[in-house]
Design a protein around this motif. Sequence first.
Motif, PDB file in Angstrom:
ATOM      1  N   ASP A  51     -11.189  12.069   6.566  1.00  0.00           N
ATOM      2  CA  ASP A  51     -12.512  12.407   7.055  1.00  0.00           C
ATOM      3  C   ASP A  51     -12.577  13.676   7.633  1.00  0.00           C
ATOM      4  O   ASP A  51     -12.353  13.849   8.961  1.00  0.00           O
ATOM      5  CB  ASP A  51     -13.032  11.038   8.009  1.00  0.00           C
ATOM      6  CG  ASP A  51     -14.108  11.293   8.319  1.00  0.00           C
ATOM      7  OD1 ASP A  51     -15.158  11.912   7.808  1.00  0.00           O
ATOM      8  OD2 ASP A  51     -14.700  10.681   9.530  1.00  0.00           O
ATOM      9  N   ILE A  76      -5.894  11.783   1.225  1.00  0.00           N
ATOM     10  CA  ILE A  76      -5.838  10.751   2.228  1.00  0.00           C
ATOM     11  C   ILE A  76      -5.079  11.223   3.397  1.00  0.00           C
ATOM     12  O   ILE A  76      -4.681  12.715   3.517  1.00  0.00           O
ATOM     13  CB  ILE A  76      -5.211   9.505   1.786  1.00  0.00           C
ATOM     14  CG1 ILE A  76      -3.720   9.693   1.119  1.00  0.00           C
ATOM     15  CG2 ILE A  76      -5.982   8.741   0.706  1.00  0.00           C
ATOM     16  CD1 ILE A  76      -2.753   8.838   0.516  1.00  0.00           C
ATOM     17  N   GLU A 113      -7.428   5.082   2.774  1.00  0.00           N
ATOM     18  CA  GLU A 113      -8.644   5.609   3.349  1.00  0.00           C
ATOM     19  C   GLU A 113      -8.882   7.082   3.031  1.00  0.00           C
ATOM     20  O   GLU A 113      -8.102   7.886   3.416  1.00  0.00           O
ATOM     21  CB  GLU A 113      -8.871   5.444   4.665  1.00  0.00           C
ATOM     22  CG  GLU A 113      -9.089   3.791   5.135  1.00  0.00           C
ATOM     23  CD  GLU A 113      -9.134   3.495   6.629  1.00  0.00           C
ATOM     24  OE1 GLU A 113      -9.399   4.344   7.424  1.00  0.00           O
ATOM     25  OE2 GLU A 113      -9.324   2.252   6.979  1.00  0.00           O
ATOM     26  N   TYR A 157       0.714  -1.266  -0.024  1.00  0.00           N
ATOM     27  CA  TYR A 157       0.178  -0.014   0.177  1.00  0.00           C
ATOM     28  C   TYR A 157       0.886   1.216   0.114  1.00  0.00           C
ATOM     29  O   TYR A 157       0.332   2.341  -0.156  1.00  0.00           O
ATOM     30  CB  TYR A 157      -0.995  -0.180   1.144  1.00  0.00           C
ATOM     31  CG  TYR A 157      -2.168  -1.114   1.206  1.00  0.00           C
ATOM     32  CD1 TYR A 157      -3.158  -0.712   0.643  1.00  0.00           C
ATOM     33  CD2 TYR A 157      -1.875  -2.179   1.431  1.00  0.00           C
ATOM     34  CE1 TYR A 157      -4.441  -1.667   0.663  1.00  0.00           C
ATOM     35  CE2 TYR A 157      -2.827  -3.208   1.344  1.00  0.00           C
ATOM     36  CZ  TYR A 157      -4.061  -3.014   0.829  1.00  0.00           C
ATOM     37  OH  TYR A 157      -5.116  -3.823   0.797  1.00  0.00           O
ATOM     38  N   GLN A 173      -5.285   1.117   5.685  1.00  0.00           N
ATOM     39  CA  GLN A 173      -5.664   2.421   6.265  1.00  0.00           C
ATOM     40  C   GLN A 173      -5.171   3.528   5.398  1.00  0.00           C
ATOM     41  O   GLN A 173      -5.524   4.595   5.505  1.00  0.00           O
ATOM     42  CB  GLN A 173      -5.201   2.567   7.733  1.00  0.00           C
ATOM     43  CG  GLN A 173      -5.924   1.686   8.808  1.00  0.00           C
ATOM     44  CD  GLN A 173      -5.316   1.954  10.073  1.00  0.00           C
ATOM     45  OE1 GLN A 173      -4.534   1.692  10.594  1.00  0.00           O
ATOM     46  NE2 GLN A 173      -6.042   2.894  10.815  1.00  0.00           N
TER      47      GLN A 173
END
Length: 228
Positions: A216, A197, A213, A32, A210
């Motif tokens: 947020d 991200i 993701e 990742y 993670q």
Amino acid sequence: MCGRNSLFVEQGDLEARFDAEVVTDGGYTPRYNIAPGEDLFIITNEAPDEVDAYHWGLPFWADEPEESIINARSETADEKRVFEQAWESRPCLVLSSGFYEWKSPNGEMKHPYRIHREDDPAIAMAGLWDVWGGDDETISCVTILTTDPNDLMKPIHDRMPVVLPRDGESEWLSAGPNARKELCRPYPKDDLDVYEISTRVNNPGNDDPQVIEPLDHEQSGLGEFSSG
């Protein structure tokens, strides 16, 4: 430019996508957060049915493999002595589930973004490969070619990797230098996507789901990078 990559599609899906078998020593491990100096999974023109792992960075003239070139400008690669042989006869596909780029709005702390093709398990970036020979070892190595940004990338960076359309991947491996030069252009389609991200990606030691993701928070700025 392209300074961080990922490839985390399942091996079976990867092999089916590129009609090639993973042959690298040690097998395939989803990644990742691949940093320069680590291994990239590539397909070379000499083995178009094989996926192998090559050191990220071309150290043609370097005393040590760490002193290497991770990106090469596609506009001038054919003019540079260090890329001459690789440009002429050693093209490759650099496989990716998405690459990362950083934007620094108004001089603030750099914000990382993930760029990927949402409807495709993996994309292929144009690369050049070579073999570095030291006193007691040889290293198969690769650099990623870059070009001007397309409309999606312009708000983030003034360069982007040469992302190949699916119908250009085989041509990149089989064509001559002049035809490959024509493929080195900003990604022409509108099927790339981008989202912000977290800064976890800044640390190469963070190599887990993670990393990808979406950030947020309400002020992520995703709207201005919509691909339509």
